[in-house]
Structure formats: structure tokens, C-alpha cells
Write an enzyme that holds these catalytic residues in place. Sequence first.
Site, mmCIF file in Angstrom:
data_model
loop_
_atom_site.group_PDB
_atom_site.id
_atom_site.type_symbol
_atom_site.label_atom_id
_atom_site.label_comp_id
_atom_site.label_asym_id
_atom_site.label_seq_id
_atom_site.Cartn_x
_atom_site.Cartn_y
_atom_site.Cartn_z
ATOM 1 N N LYS A 1 39.840 -8.840 -9.569
ATOM 2 C CA LYS A 1 40.760 -8.641 -8.445
ATOM 3 C C LYS A 1 41.750 -9.786 -8.426
ATOM 4 O O LYS A 1 41.372 -10.939 -8.310
ATOM 5 C CB LYS A 1 39.986 -8.594 -7.120
ATOM 6 N N ASP B 1 46.752 -12.543 0.116
ATOM 7 C CA ASP B 1 46.286 -11.448 0.964
ATOM 8 C C ASP B 1 46.567 -11.761 2.428
ATOM 9 O O ASP B 1 45.788 -12.439 3.088
ATOM 10 C CB ASP B 1 44.781 -11.223 0.742
ATOM 11 N N LYS C 1 46.059 -10.343 9.000
ATOM 12 C CA LYS C 1 44.972 -11.269 9.326
ATOM 13 C C LYS C 1 45.441 -12.257 10.394
ATOM 14 O O LYS C 1 46.633 -12.537 10.491
ATOM 15 C CB LYS C 1 44.600 -12.073 8.064
ATOM 16 N N ASP D 1 42.658 -15.380 -3.292
ATOM 17 C CA ASP D 1 42.154 -14.001 -3.345
ATOM 18 C C ASP D 1 42.385 -13.371 -4.732
ATOM 19 O O ASP D 1 42.068 -12.209 -4.954
ATOM 20 C CB ASP D 1 42.807 -13.168 -2.238
ATOM 21 N N ASP E 1 43.949 -4.253 5.012
ATOM 22 C CA ASP E 1 43.315 -5.504 4.592
ATOM 23 C C ASP E 1 42.121 -5.259 3.670
ATOM 24 O O ASP E 1 41.591 -6.189 3.075
ATOM 25 C CB ASP E 1 42.887 -6.299 5.839
ATOM 26 N N GLU F 1 42.114 -4.230 0.712
ATOM 27 C CA GLU F 1 43.018 -3.911 -0.389
ATOM 28 C C GLU F 1 42.413 -4.150 -1.768
ATOM 29 O O GLU F 1 42.811 -3.519 -2.742
ATOM 30 C CB GLU F 1 44.314 -4.726 -0.259
ATOM 31 N N ARG G 1 39.552 -3.432 -3.055
ATOM 32 C CA ARG G 1 38.886 -2.258 -3.625
ATOM 33 C C ARG G 1 39.912 -1.238 -4.136
ATOM 34 O O ARG G 1 39.642 -0.508 -5.088
ATOM 35 C CB ARG G 1 37.933 -1.665 -2.579
HETATM 36 N N1 BES Z 1 40.138 -11.011 0.543
HETATM 37 C C1 BES Z 1 39.434 -10.497 1.649
HETATM 38 C C2 BES Z 1 37.964 -10.937 1.688
HETATM 39 C C3 BES Z 1 37.720 -12.403 1.898
HETATM 40 C C4 BES Z 1 37.500 -12.916 3.154
HETATM 41 C C5 BES Z 1 37.666 -13.265 0.801
HETATM 42 C C6 BES Z 1 37.255 -14.256 3.321
HETATM 43 C C7 BES Z 1 37.412 -14.602 0.999
HETATM 44 C C8 BES Z 1 37.200 -15.094 2.251
HETATM 45 C C9 BES Z 1 39.466 -8.980 1.628
HETATM 46 O O1 BES Z 1 40.604 -8.408 1.087
HETATM 47 C C10 BES Z 1 39.381 -8.532 3.032
HETATM 48 O O2 BES Z 1 40.300 -8.783 3.762
HETATM 49 N N2 BES Z 1 38.292 -7.870 3.391
HETATM 50 C C11 BES Z 1 38.094 -7.405 4.716
HETATM 51 C C12 BES Z 1 37.581 -6.004 4.621
HETATM 52 C C13 BES Z 1 37.561 -5.279 5.927
HETATM 53 C C14 BES Z 1 38.979 -4.996 6.393
HETATM 54 C C15 BES Z 1 36.810 -3.982 5.749
HETATM 55 C C16 BES Z 1 37.080 -8.324 5.375
HETATM 56 O O3 BES Z 1 36.167 -8.780 4.703
HETATM 57 O O4 BES Z 1 37.239 -8.599 6.557
HETATM 58 ZN ZN ZN Z 2 41.616 -9.558 -0.262
HETATM 59 MN MN MN Z 3 42.130 -8.177 2.537
#
Ligand code: BES
Ligand code: ZN
Ligand code: MN
Length: 495
Positions: A261, A266, A273, A284, A343, A345, A347
Site C-alpha cells: 500500500k 492519507d 481525518k 501511509d 478514509d 482507501e 483496501r
Molecule cells: N491509513 C489509515 C490507517 C492508519 C491509522 C494507519 C493510524 C496508521 C495509523 C487507513 O487508511 C484508515 O484511515 N483506516 C481507517 C478505516 C476506517 C475508516 C474503516 C481507520 O483505521 O480508522
Molecule cells: Zn490509509
Molecule cells: Mn485512510
Amino acid sequence: MKIAFAEPALPESGTLVVGVLDDRQLTPTAEAVDGRTGGALVRAMAASRFRGKPSELLDVLAPSDGLDRVVLVGLGKVEDLTLRKAQDTGGVVVAHLGRAGVKKAVFAFDTLEGAKVEGAAALASLAFGARLRAYRFDKYRTREKEDQKPSLEELTLMAAGAGDAAAGFEPLDKVADGVVFTRNLVSEPANIIYPETLAQAGQTLESLGVQVEVLGEAQMKDLGMGALLGVGQGSARESQLLVMQWNGGQTGEAPIAFIGKGVCFDTGGISIKPAGGMEDMKWDMGGAGVVIGLMKALAGRKAPVNVVAVAGLVENMPSSTAQRPGDIVTSMSGQTIEVINTDAEGRLVLADALWYTQERFKPKFMIDLATLTGAIIIALGHHHAGVFANNDELADRLAECGRDVGEAVWRLPVSDDYNKQINSEAADMKNVGGRDAGSITAAQFLQRFVNDTPWAHIDIAGVTWSKKDTPTVPKGGTGFGVQLLNELVARYYEG
Ligand code: BES
Ligand code: ZN
Ligand code: MN
């Protein structure tokens, strides 16, 4: 920092590092230095709490006319010595000398009676640990005074059979090159590393014999990669797909594949966020960073194996062209996805990268790495990455290699019950499955883009960046995954 290997010849001046076993038992070299300094080492130990436990340190200053400093480093019990412990020893010694203002030092190492690890291998590991800990990302610190920077410039590792240790260090040195490359990429801010420049970083591996292709948005559109492209559509930066191939194995043999990824930043997109901590999202692209660093390690040490690495590189931005919650995109696989939360994204990016890899390369297995979910940090904290797999053998091998190299992973389940959480009324699936089991539903999503190919997904969100120093990982980008996957390849898939 320079690392050199030399045959034993105890220096009479400068800084010397010697090992002490548990219960203050001097190694032969420490014994010799103690003799030459009128018992200064034994007296110093008696005046302190130093016991010789692994990674314990004690400075003996100016113990003789010539010697500036003798550093005692604990090695623990001789029968407990492992290559991992030797690495940590190298790491803590480097950090210590760098703080102490020492520029050059000699670490005199003995072949220890009763040790279960071979002396040359232990010394090579020690050098590896030293190099990993000496890493520092300081290119943007222009005002730092010399006396605030780590001082160590040269570490000479002295032992009988130094040539064997130097030879043993060569492949490890290449692995360290890979780890350092990954750490640099992860540490760079998003105004410097964005999809095109990250792809260029991949292209530098051509000098090692890696074949590199970079697909732009037009090519990805032709391939039907609507999931990946949807994520990047709000950004002024063009999305890229980086494809690297190292063919060190038999011609025609199916490759093994790693997929990363690469979300260069992000913001969350329209599902934006919160501001606090958002700067972390420069890393990210950690999964992409690992697959690039891994290829550098494998090509650097000329691993006899066919490997492909694919990284989906995008920037997730909110803008008038950004995708909206509720949008439905069609992935390269033909499956449609309702984007409930922009967010989620990573996946979407991996869905097309996984499908592309599987279709084009028919690999023996696929392993993807991604800073995919915050939920994995809730589950495992920062000490294990999460593993999800459709194949027990692959999962077991990852667990075992992770333990051995100090990049631990812990398996979590995938199953039909969790898979149902991402069913959608409007499309074939939605990109979020609710709060429950957030890391698992993310993995379920990915699995829908894998057919029967053995596959593992490693969620590295909790381990890609460290706020604390450990013996071989200074705080910052860790490079977690490079050693783990290098070990997996070396142990099971070469030759
Ligand atoms: N890049 C983030 C996940 C992340 C969070 C990595 C903190 C490192 C530290 C990912 O793209 C994300 O935003 N995931 C969301 C998913 C949710 C919207 C289902 C999350 O984990 O909150
Ligand atoms: Zn992300
Ligand atoms: Mn995200």
C-alpha cells in the site's frame, strides 16, 4: 558510520569495548585489559550495579595512560547467546558510543566457549545491529550543532577469523541497505515523496538489475483499475503503479509476489481525518516502502529467486474532484464497491494491485503489506504486526521468521461471518464493515480480490513508525517487514 573487521591486536589507546558475561565474568579480552589496567575493570564493576546482563553498559574512563575509555557491555549467559542478542549488543554499543562523544572505537570480541552460535556469525550479526542502530534521518536538520549529533564515525570489530565475519556480514549489509532505503522513504514528507517520486525511488533499483515498470493513470484506466484510481482522483498528483521484478531464480519458474500500500499521504479524503496527528499519514506508504526496500535487499544480495513487487501509489486528498461517500467504483476484477468511507482507501488501492499481480504473474503466493487500519493498533499495539491468511503454511512461516528476526507478527482470523459485514445493498461490497473487528473486515475485503493463490496480508499500521528507540531501531521509520520477508525468502524460497 563505517564498520571494519580486523584480526585481534589490542590497542593501547583510544576507546575499547569488551564483553562481560553474566555475574561479572570477564571474557578473555576483558581479562587481558583488566590485567593491563591494574584491575580497573573489576574495580569499576564492584563500584557499580553492572552485572553483565544482556545489553548492560558500563564506562571505565581513562583506566590507563593510553586508553581513553573502556566500555564493558553485558553479554548475559554464554549458553543463551543468540544472533538476535548479538545484533542488540551491536545496536546498544553504537547508541552509547554516539552519545558519549566517541568518534572511533574498537570492539574486541572473543570466541566464547559454550556458545550455541558460531563466532563469525555472531560477529556479523553484531555488525548488522550496529549498522541498523546507526541510522538517522537528519537531512533536514540544518542547524544542529556537531556536539548534538551522534559522534561515532568508525567501529572496528576485532576477532580471530575476522575475514569470516566480514564475509558473513556481506549479505546482512545488503539487507541493511534495504532497511535503510525503506526507512528513508517512510521518513520523507509527502511534499517530497508522492506517487511519481516514490515510483522514481523504485526505478533506482534498475542499477541492481531489477526490472522496473511504472504505469500511469491512463494505463491503469485501460486495465480497469477503478478502485485504485478512485482514491487518487482528488489529488493533483498522478497515481502510479510500480512493478518491480527480480529474476534471480530459474527462468520460467513462477515468482513469489509482494504487494504494498503506497498512500503517500492519507488525509482521509472527503471523510477527512481530524487535524491532530494527521502528519503521521505521510507514512501511509509504509507497505510500498517495505516492498521497495525488500527488492533492494534481495537484488543487492543477488538472491536466487524470482520475485515481483507491486506497489499502488496514490495520494488521498479532498477536493472538488475527490470521490464521495456513496460513490460506486468498478475494480479491475469486475467487482463493484460502494465507497462508504473515503478514509478506508488502502483496501481500494490493494484490491486492484492484488488482482493485477495475480492475473499477470500467477505467483506462488502473494503477501501484501499495508498500514491498513487503526484498529490493528488497538488490538496488538506496537509489538506485533497483524497477519491474515488463506493459507496456514504461509502464516506459520511468517510467524516463525518474525520471531527469529525480531519483527513479530500475530495471526488473526478470516471467516465467512466477518466477510458478511462488508456486503452492500448497492454494490458487490462496501469498503467498511462497521466498528467491530475493523482489521479483520479490512482483510476480508482484500481476500475478495484473491482467488486460490496462497495469500497473506500483514497490517503494519502499528509497527511502521516507532516513538521509542529499541536496540536496533532508532525512533522514526522502522523498516519493519524488510527483515521478516528477506528471512522468509532466504529460508524457504531460494534455490
Ligand atoms: N491509513 C489509515 C490507517 C492508519 C491509522 C494507519 C493510524 C496508521 C495509523 C487507513 O487508511 C484508515 O484511515 N483506516 C481507517 C478505516 C476506517 C475508516 C474503516 C481507520 O483505521 O480508522
Ligand atoms: Zn490509509
Ligand atoms: Mn485512510
